[in-house]
Scaffold this motif. Sequence first.
Motif, PDB file in Angstrom:
ATOM      1  N   GLY A 119      -6.264 -34.623 -28.379  1.00  0.00           N
ATOM      2  CA  GLY A 119      -6.980 -35.616 -29.182  1.00  0.00           C
ATOM      3  C   GLY A 119      -7.799 -34.953 -30.265  1.00  0.00           C
ATOM      4  O   GLY A 119      -7.320 -34.073 -30.975  1.00  0.00           O
ATOM      5  N   ASN A 120      -9.047 -35.333 -30.387  1.00  0.00           N
ATOM      6  CA  ASN A 120      -9.970 -34.754 -31.377  1.00  0.00           C
ATOM      7  C   ASN A 120     -10.866 -33.688 -30.767  1.00  0.00           C
ATOM      8  O   ASN A 120     -11.907 -33.362 -31.345  1.00  0.00           O
ATOM      9  N   SER A 121     -10.482 -33.146 -29.623  1.00  0.00           N
ATOM     10  CA  SER A 121     -11.360 -32.200 -28.930  1.00  0.00           C
ATOM     11  C   SER A 121     -11.397 -30.823 -29.582  1.00  0.00           C
ATOM     12  O   SER A 121     -12.376 -30.101 -29.435  1.00  0.00           O
ATOM     13  N   VAL A 122     -10.365 -30.433 -30.322  1.00  0.00           N
ATOM     14  CA  VAL A 122     -10.341 -29.125 -30.982  1.00  0.00           C
ATOM     15  C   VAL A 122     -10.970 -29.290 -32.354  1.00  0.00           C
ATOM     16  O   VAL A 122     -10.435 -29.981 -33.218  1.00  0.00           O
ATOM     17  N   LYS A 123     -12.117 -28.642 -32.577  1.00  0.00           N
ATOM     18  CA  LYS A 123     -12.912 -28.868 -33.787  1.00  0.00           C
ATOM     19  C   LYS A 123     -12.597 -27.895 -34.921  1.00  0.00           C
ATOM     20  O   LYS A 123     -12.264 -28.303 -36.011  1.00  0.00           O
ATOM     21  N   ASN A 124     -12.751 -26.590 -34.702  1.00  0.00           N
ATOM     22  CA  ASN A 124     -12.615 -25.606 -35.778  1.00  0.00           C
ATOM     23  C   ASN A 124     -11.423 -24.679 -35.595  1.00  0.00           C
ATOM     24  O   ASN A 124     -11.416 -23.574 -36.101  1.00  0.00           O
ATOM     25  N   GLY A 125     -10.454 -25.108 -34.869  1.00  0.00           N
ATOM     26  CA  GLY A 125      -9.278 -24.285 -34.617  1.00  0.00           C
ATOM     27  C   GLY A 125      -8.090 -25.182 -34.385  1.00  0.00           C
ATOM     28  O   GLY A 125      -8.040 -26.315 -34.851  1.00  0.00           O
ATOM     29  N   GLU A 126      -7.138 -24.655 -33.617  1.00  0.00           N
ATOM     30  CA  GLU A 126      -5.963 -25.447 -33.304  1.00  0.00           C
ATOM     31  C   GLU A 126      -5.506 -25.141 -31.884  1.00  0.00           C
ATOM     32  O   GLU A 126      -5.808 -24.093 -31.330  1.00  0.00           O
ATOM     33  N   ALA A 127      -4.766 -26.082 -31.300  1.00  0.00           N
ATOM     34  CA  ALA A 127      -4.189 -25.902 -29.980  1.00  0.00           C
ATOM     35  C   ALA A 127      -2.781 -25.345 -30.153  1.00  0.00           C
ATOM     36  O   ALA A 127      -1.953 -25.939 -30.842  1.00  0.00           O
ATOM     37  N   ILE A 128      -2.520 -24.190 -29.522  1.00  0.00           N
ATOM     38  CA  ILE A 128      -1.258 -23.484 -29.699  1.00  0.00           C
ATOM     39  C   ILE A 128      -0.586 -23.318 -28.339  1.00  0.00           C
ATOM     40  O   ILE A 128      -1.151 -22.718 -27.427  1.00  0.00           O
ATOM     41  N   TYR A 129       0.637 -23.865 -28.216  1.00  0.00           N
ATOM     42  CA  TYR A 129       1.413 -23.669 -26.992  1.00  0.00           C
ATOM     43  C   TYR A 129       1.935 -22.236 -26.981  1.00  0.00           C
ATOM     44  O   TYR A 129       2.542 -21.776 -27.938  1.00  0.00           O
ATOM     45  N   ASP A 130       1.674 -21.504 -25.879  1.00  0.00           N
ATOM     46  CA  ASP A 130       2.060 -20.097 -25.786  1.00  0.00           C
ATOM     47  C   ASP A 130       2.887 -19.875 -24.514  1.00  0.00           C
ATOM     48  O   ASP A 130       2.334 -19.797 -23.410  1.00  0.00           O
ATOM     49  N   PRO A 131       4.212 -19.787 -24.623  1.00  0.00           N
ATOM     50  CA  PRO A 131       5.042 -19.617 -23.432  1.00  0.00           C
ATOM     51  C   PRO A 131       4.818 -18.299 -22.691  1.00  0.00           C
ATOM     52  O   PRO A 131       5.177 -18.173 -21.528  1.00  0.00           O
ATOM     53  N   SER A 132       4.203 -17.312 -23.331  1.00  0.00           N
ATOM     54  CA  SER A 132       3.937 -16.040 -22.649  1.00  0.00           C
ATOM     55  C   SER A 132       2.869 -16.179 -21.561  1.00  0.00           C
ATOM     56  O   SER A 132       2.716 -15.293 -20.733  1.00  0.00           O
ATOM     57  N   LEU A 133       2.133 -17.287 -21.541  1.00  0.00           N
ATOM     58  CA  LEU A 133       1.104 -17.521 -20.528  1.00  0.00           C
ATOM     59  C   LEU A 133       1.662 -18.149 -19.256  1.00  0.00           C
ATOM     60  O   LEU A 133       0.918 -18.394 -18.312  1.00  0.00           O
ATOM     61  N   GLU A 134       2.970 -18.395 -19.225  1.00  0.00           N
ATOM     62  CA  GLU A 134       3.578 -19.099 -18.092  1.00  0.00           C
ATOM     63  C   GLU A 134       3.222 -18.428 -16.768  1.00  0.00           C
ATOM     64  O   GLU A 134       3.268 -17.208 -16.633  1.00  0.00           O
ATOM     65  N   ILE A 135       2.884 -19.262 -15.803  1.00  0.00           N
ATOM     66  CA  ILE A 135       2.551 -18.798 -14.458  1.00  0.00           C
ATOM     67  C   ILE A 135       3.826 -18.807 -13.636  1.00  0.00           C
ATOM     68  O   ILE A 135       4.433 -19.856 -13.435  1.00  0.00           O
ATOM     69  N   LYS A 136       4.214 -17.651 -13.184  1.00  0.00           N
ATOM     70  CA  LYS A 136       5.409 -17.520 -12.349  1.00  0.00           C
ATOM     71  C   LYS A 136       4.934 -17.327 -10.913  1.00  0.00           C
ATOM     72  O   LYS A 136       4.648 -16.216 -10.490  1.00  0.00           O
ATOM     73  N   SER A 137       4.840 -18.414 -10.172  1.00  0.00           N
ATOM     74  CA  SER A 137       4.219 -18.366  -8.852  1.00  0.00           C
ATOM     75  C   SER A 137       5.149 -17.925  -7.736  1.00  0.00           C
ATOM     76  O   SER A 137       4.695 -17.563  -6.678  1.00  0.00           O
ATOM     77  N   GLY A 138       6.435 -17.947  -7.918  1.00  0.00           N
ATOM     78  CA  GLY A 138       7.360 -17.623  -6.838  1.00  0.00           C
ATOM     79  C   GLY A 138       7.222 -16.217  -6.306  1.00  0.00           C
ATOM     80  O   GLY A 138       7.393 -15.976  -5.121  1.00  0.00           O
ATOM     81  N   ARG A 139       6.901 -15.258  -7.147  1.00  0.00           N
ATOM     82  CA  ARG A 139       6.838 -13.864  -6.706  1.00  0.00           C
ATOM     83  C   ARG A 139       5.642 -13.583  -5.806  1.00  0.00           C
ATOM     84  O   ARG A 139       5.619 -12.601  -5.097  1.00  0.00           O
ATOM     85  N   TRP A 140       4.620 -14.429  -5.821  1.00  0.00           N
ATOM     86  CA  TRP A 140       3.440 -14.206  -5.003  1.00  0.00           C
ATOM     87  C   TRP A 140       3.638 -14.672  -3.565  1.00  0.00           C
ATOM     88  O   TRP A 140       2.922 -14.246  -2.675  1.00  0.00           O
ATOM     89  N   ALA A 141       4.611 -15.538  -3.316  1.00  0.00           N
ATOM     90  CA  ALA A 141       4.833 -16.049  -1.961  1.00  0.00           C
ATOM     91  C   ALA A 141       5.176 -14.916  -1.001  1.00  0.00           C
ATOM     92  O   ALA A 141       4.751 -14.913   0.156  1.00  0.00           O
ATOM     93  N   SER A 142       5.957 -13.931  -1.443  1.00  0.00           N
ATOM     94  CA  SER A 142       6.338 -12.832  -0.566  1.00  0.00           C
ATOM     95  C   SER A 142       5.141 -11.969  -0.180  1.00  0.00           C
ATOM     96  O   SER A 142       5.106 -11.408   0.912  1.00  0.00           O
TER      97      SER A 142
END
Length: 167
Positions: A119-142
Amino acid sequence: VRSGGGEIFIKKNIGGDLLIGGGRIHIENGATINGGLIAGSGDIEMNGIVKGDIKTGAGTFKMNGTAMHNMDCRASDIFINGAVNGNAVLAAQNINIGSTAIFQQNVRYWSKNKTIAFGNSVKNGEAIYDPSLEIKSGRWASIGFTTLLGLLWYLITAFIFLLLVQY
């Protein structure tokens, strides 16, 4: 302050940094952390003010307070309804931005749902989708399973040792 426990309540001011780990962490409204916050928990609810940088890893992170500097939050679920005055990094399966949320600078985020309603929550910047931040949770189960096997091995060995001593 360095602390760990099952359920932790921060109700008063802390003069410096807070390094904390626990099952549930509550930073109450009116509490001020004058340094940074590093927290790892099942659930974190932050209603106070953190004057330094914030780094968290949690199952659920709820923020109704104020982050005076940068925030890096990794969780399963993130609910933001407070203010972040620095840059923000958000990575979660589900990210919910409330109607009173304010981001003064850039927000880098990853969520299973690629589009988040900032919405209007980002004031002086922008919201950027970054796929490098993806959480890969499967490897932690082991790791959890391996830890459980190690604990069982330790208990069985101790039991056998006690039997030998009794014999």
